[in-house]
Design a protein around this motif. Structure first.
Motif, PDB file in Angstrom:
ATOM      1  N   MET A 189       0.790  -1.232   0.000  1.00 28.00           N
ATOM      2  CA  MET A 189       0.000   0.000   0.000  1.00 28.00           C
ATOM      3  C   MET A 189       0.830   1.294   0.000  1.00 28.00           C
ATOM      4  SD  MET A 189      -3.161   1.322   2.400  1.00 28.00           S
ATOM      5  CE  MET A 189      -4.210  -0.077   2.039  1.00 28.00           C
ATOM      6  N   PHE A 190       0.759   2.013  -1.115  1.00 28.86           N
ATOM      7  CA  PHE A 190       1.264   3.385  -1.167  1.00 28.86           C
ATOM      8  C   PHE A 190       0.217   4.287  -0.525  1.00 28.86           C
ATOM      9  CE2 PHE A 190       3.686   1.757  -4.883  1.00 28.86           C
ATOM     10  CZ  PHE A 190       4.956   2.196  -4.527  1.00 28.86           C
ATOM     11  N   LYS A 191       0.619   5.063   0.462  1.00 32.03           N
ATOM     12  CA  LYS A 191      -0.307   5.972   1.140  1.00 32.03           C
ATOM     13  C   LYS A 191       0.233   7.386   1.039  1.00 32.03           C
ATOM     14  CE  LYS A 191      -3.813   6.958   3.957  1.00 32.03           C
ATOM     15  NZ  LYS A 191      -5.213   6.742   3.590  1.00 32.03           N
ATOM     16  N   PHE A 192      -0.543   8.290   0.436  1.00 31.69           N
ATOM     17  CA  PHE A 192      -0.125   9.680   0.276  1.00 31.69           C
ATOM     18  C   PHE A 192      -0.736  10.518   1.393  1.00 31.69           C
ATOM     19  CE2 PHE A 192       0.538   7.839  -3.846  1.00 31.69           C
ATOM     20  CZ  PHE A 192       1.698   8.437  -4.311  1.00 31.69           C
ATOM     21  N   TRP A 193       0.135  11.063   2.230  1.00 32.01           N
ATOM     22  CA  TRP A 193      -0.316  11.841   3.392  1.00 32.01           C
ATOM     23  C   TRP A 193      -0.470  13.321   3.075  1.00 32.01           C
ATOM     24  CZ3 TRP A 193      -2.040   8.813   7.048  1.00 32.01           C
ATOM     25  CH2 TRP A 193      -1.495   7.543   7.217  1.00 32.01           C
ATOM     26  N   GLY A 194       0.148  13.777   2.024  1.00 34.42           N
ATOM     27  CA  GLY A 194       0.066  15.192   1.679  1.00 34.42           C
ATOM     28  C   GLY A 194       0.717  15.441   0.329  1.00 34.42           C
ATOM     29  N   PRO A 195       0.479  16.609  -0.262  1.00 35.64           N
ATOM     30  CA  PRO A 195       1.013  16.904  -1.592  1.00 35.64           C
ATOM     31  C   PRO A 195       2.424  17.485  -1.539  1.00 35.64           C
ATOM     32  CG  PRO A 195      -0.383  18.698  -0.886  1.00 35.64           C
ATOM     33  CD  PRO A 195      -0.406  17.676   0.221  1.00 35.64           C
ATOM     34  N   SER A 196       3.073  17.461  -2.686  1.00 36.36           N
ATOM     35  CA  SER A 196       4.318  18.216  -2.884  1.00 36.36           C
ATOM     36  C   SER A 196       4.216  18.904  -4.244  1.00 36.36           C
ATOM     37  CB  SER A 196       5.542  17.304  -2.820  1.00 36.36           C
ATOM     38  OG  SER A 196       5.488  16.303  -3.822  1.00 36.36           O
ATOM     39  N   PHE A 197       5.109  19.877  -4.479  1.00 37.79           N
ATOM     40  CA  PHE A 197       4.926  20.753  -5.629  1.00 37.79           C
ATOM     41  C   PHE A 197       6.255  20.963  -6.351  1.00 37.79           C
ATOM     42  CE2 PHE A 197       2.269  21.882  -2.010  1.00 37.79           C
ATOM     43  CZ  PHE A 197       0.988  21.717  -2.527  1.00 37.79           C
ATOM     44  N   HIS A 212       5.978  15.074   6.000  1.00 38.33           N
ATOM     45  CA  HIS A 212       5.884  13.649   5.656  1.00 38.33           C
ATOM     46  C   HIS A 212       4.772  13.477   4.631  1.00 38.33           C
ATOM     47  CE1 HIS A 212       4.646   9.316   6.951  1.00 38.33           C
ATOM     48  NE2 HIS A 212       5.415   9.296   5.877  1.00 38.33           N
ATOM     49  N   ILE A 213       5.112  13.071   3.397  1.00 41.18           N
ATOM     50  CA  ILE A 213       4.102  13.002   2.346  1.00 41.18           C
ATOM     51  C   ILE A 213       3.786  11.576   1.898  1.00 41.18           C
ATOM     52  CG2 ILE A 213       4.670  15.302   1.479  1.00 41.18           C
ATOM     53  CD1 ILE A 213       6.054  13.837  -0.908  1.00 41.18           C
ATOM     54  N   ASN A 214       4.651  10.624   2.204  1.00 38.98           N
ATOM     55  CA  ASN A 214       4.403   9.281   1.693  1.00 38.98           C
ATOM     56  C   ASN A 214       5.212   8.248   2.461  1.00 38.98           C
ATOM     57  OD1 ASN A 214       4.958   6.916  -0.363  1.00 38.98           O
ATOM     58  ND2 ASN A 214       3.105   7.930  -1.036  1.00 38.98           N
ATOM     59  N   SER A 215       4.632   7.036   2.599  1.00 39.94           N
ATOM     60  CA  SER A 215       5.358   5.885   3.136  1.00 39.94           C
ATOM     61  C   SER A 215       4.878   4.643   2.405  1.00 39.94           C
ATOM     62  CB  SER A 215       5.114   5.714   4.641  1.00 39.94           C
ATOM     63  OG  SER A 215       5.775   6.705   5.385  1.00 39.94           O
ATOM     64  N   ALA A 216       5.755   3.678   2.256  1.00 37.22           N
ATOM     65  CA  ALA A 216       5.371   2.412   1.634  1.00 37.22           C
ATOM     66  C   ALA A 216       6.385   1.350   2.020  1.00 37.22           C
ATOM     67  CB  ALA A 216       5.268   2.533   0.121  1.00 37.22           C
TER      68      ALA A 216
END
Length: 540
Positions: free
Chosen positions: A223-231, A271-275
């Motif tokens: 599971m890829f989980k996106f906690w927030g965006p980046s730009f 923190h934007i992503n964990s997997a």
């Protein structure tokens, strides 16, 4: 709302073994899924998560990758998108499935805020099936943390790290920094989710290679989980480390943090992503390599070590429960597979109800009996017209302790475990038939109320194994592969009750040799069921 995408596998897409790299494939999967989500929503959408991914086949240079995506179900502001990836050999025209995955996307209207998505238009039997099962997969996502925490408590007791030859996990730590440039952004200005996945795969692969001294092959993602965006303009820092090894496989955890210019100077990451990525590796002969044991060197490493054990138990259970070949009815009811047993219970009944090719064998005024043959499995469907509301029928039929009052095959029935309001495990005994020993069953009953008025109430039944209730010599322990009720509302005071049962070879001896004899027993039981439901309703 389906979207198809085809890609030729070129040398630039391949890794050292000439096979399509997981990075490009993840980018393509995310892009195709996002297009399907936006086609349905009519507005911008972003990736919220991608469920566990299993890679079953590898694509090589010169082959064609086909990705088909469609929105299975919309949930207010989010939707589930199904992703099917196949590989086709242009010379032989042979086609194989690479992966089947499910992703969640969130609609992002212009100016922010929230918008309620329109329902998915269901055009085919497959659409109806996936739409029904999407709500069950959502239950698994929402309940994952609770299951994981329970397994973590069990995993903490399993290892003392006493292996002298174990390799320190710190040896596998890899850090990489990427600057987000315009080509890395999607059409909304956010960093493309598929690009982040590809970068994560790259740094995780380097981490795994420090243990196997080979080129690791990505086999699964937890599971890829996106906690927030980046730009565009953000610096993304990827930290990868091996959490644990399991003989021929290794789990690598990757954490992604984002910084804009000001945050970079102040060291204030987002923190934007964990997997968690699972790799194996092959030698020159194509044989699986064995990974060395590892040992954590810090308290956080111990947590990751035991977390890998818990995730592996969930992953193996999921692979068994959700296999395309179907489920074995004797799966044990344990913490690690509660959610997946419940899912497969509902899924099996939903698939059985949606099968084409049912043949009607008998018709009465308010009862119809149908059969369906597939290989060695014979399935029955009994359709009953009942003058009670669907909700009342559901309430009465979902309590299996009441079944003795209308089904003469039920001798006793007791609740062994009330898992939740929607899941109960029963022990059932059945009266002996001529020349046969009495039977008993340990069954899981899963009940679901409809999310929408046009959907049926569901009561699904399957056998499970409880260590506390082993087979007894006075009974023949029997199994139910798939059975249950779907209850459709016709009006406020009437409904159609459909009972399904897959009859396996073990149950065949208990039925008459010809269908006419067995259907008479089914017919009588159906009439008793109708009588029971209408009588109970009149008492209210």
């Amino acid at each position: 709302m389906a979207v198809s995408m085809c890609r030729a596998v070129l040398p630039a897409h391949a890794g050292p073994r000439g096979e399509l790299g997981a990075g490009p494939l993840l980018r393509w999967m995310d892009a195709a899924a996002c297009l399907a989500a936006e086609k349905h929503a009519g507005m911008s959408c972003v990736t919220a998560s991608m469920d566990d991914i299993q890679f079953e086949e590898a694509a090589r240079v010169g082959q064609i990758i086909a990705i088909r995506t469609k929105v299975n179900r919309a949930f207010k502001t989010s939707m589930e998108v199904g992703i099917k990836v196949t590989v086709q050999d242009v010379l032989t025209n042979a086609e194989k499935i690479v992966s089947v995955a499910y992703a969640t996307y969130v609609a992002k209207p212009v100016g922010g805020g929230k918008v309620e998505l329109k329902p998915v238009q269901l055009l085919s039997a497959e659409d109806h099936l996936e739409h029904s099962l999407a709500i069950e997969r959502r239950r698994i996502r929402l309940g994952y943390v609770q299951v994981f925490q329970k397994l973590m408590q069990e995993s903490n007791k399993e290892d003392s790290f006493e292996d002298k030859d174990a390799v320190s996990t710190e040896h596998t730590h890899v850090q990489s920094t990427e600057l987000v440039l315009p080509p890395h952004a999607n059409h909304h200005g956010n960093t493309f989710g598929g690009q982040i996945m590809a970068w994560m795969q790259t740094v995780a692969s380097i981490s795994a290679s420090r243990l196997c001294r080979s080129h690791p092959i990505l086999k699964a993602v937890n599971m890829f989980k996106f906690w927030g965006p980046s730009f565009v303009g953000d610096r993304l820092v990827f930290n990868a480390i091996v959490n644990n090894t399991f003989h021929n496989s290794v789990e690598v955890g990757v954490r992604v943090e984002a910084y804009n210019c000001e945050e970079w100077i102040k060291d204030q990451p987002r923190h934007i992503n964990s997997a968690f990525l699972i790799f194996n590796a092959l030698n020159d002969k194509g044989e699986l390599l064995t990974f060395p044991r590892v040992k954590p060197t810090a308290q956080d490493g111990v947590r990751r070590y035991h977390g890998a054990i818990a995730r592996r138990r969930i992953r193996l259970t999921r692979k068994c429960m959700l296999s395309a070949k179907g489920d074995k009815p004797s799966d044990a009811w344990e913490t690690s597979n509660q959610a997946y047993l419940s899912y497969s219970n509902i899924a099996a009944l939903t698939r059985l109800a949606g099968k084409p090719g049912w043949d009607i064998t008998k018709t009465l005024d308010n009862v119809k009996i149908w059969t369906h043959e597939e290989g060695a499995v014979l399935s029955f469907k009994v359709e009953m017209q009942v003058k009670v509301s669907a909700h009342v029928a559901f309430s009465l039929l979902s309590d299996f302790r009441l079944r003795q009052r209308w089904d003469r095959h039920f001798l006793t029935c007791e609740v062994l475990q009330a898992v939740s309001e929607e899941e109960k495990i029963y022990h059932v005994t059945s009266a002996p038939m001529t020349g046969h020993q009495p039977r008993d069953f340990v069954i899981l009953v899963s009940q679901r109320q409809p999310c929408r008025p046009q959907e049926p109430y569901t009561v699904a039944v399957r056998s499970v194994t409880l260590r506390a209730v082993p087979p007894r010599p006075e009974f023949c322990r029997s199994e139910i592969l798939c059975a249950g009720f779907q209850i459709h509302s016709d009006s406020s005071s009437s409904c159609t009750v459909c009972y399904f049962n897959q009859v396996t070879s073990g149950v065949m001896p208990y039925l008459a040799a010809n269908l006419t004899g067995s259907s008479k027993s089914i017919e009588d039981t159906a009439l008793e069921c109708i009588k029971f439901l209408e009588l109970e309703d009149s008492k209210c």
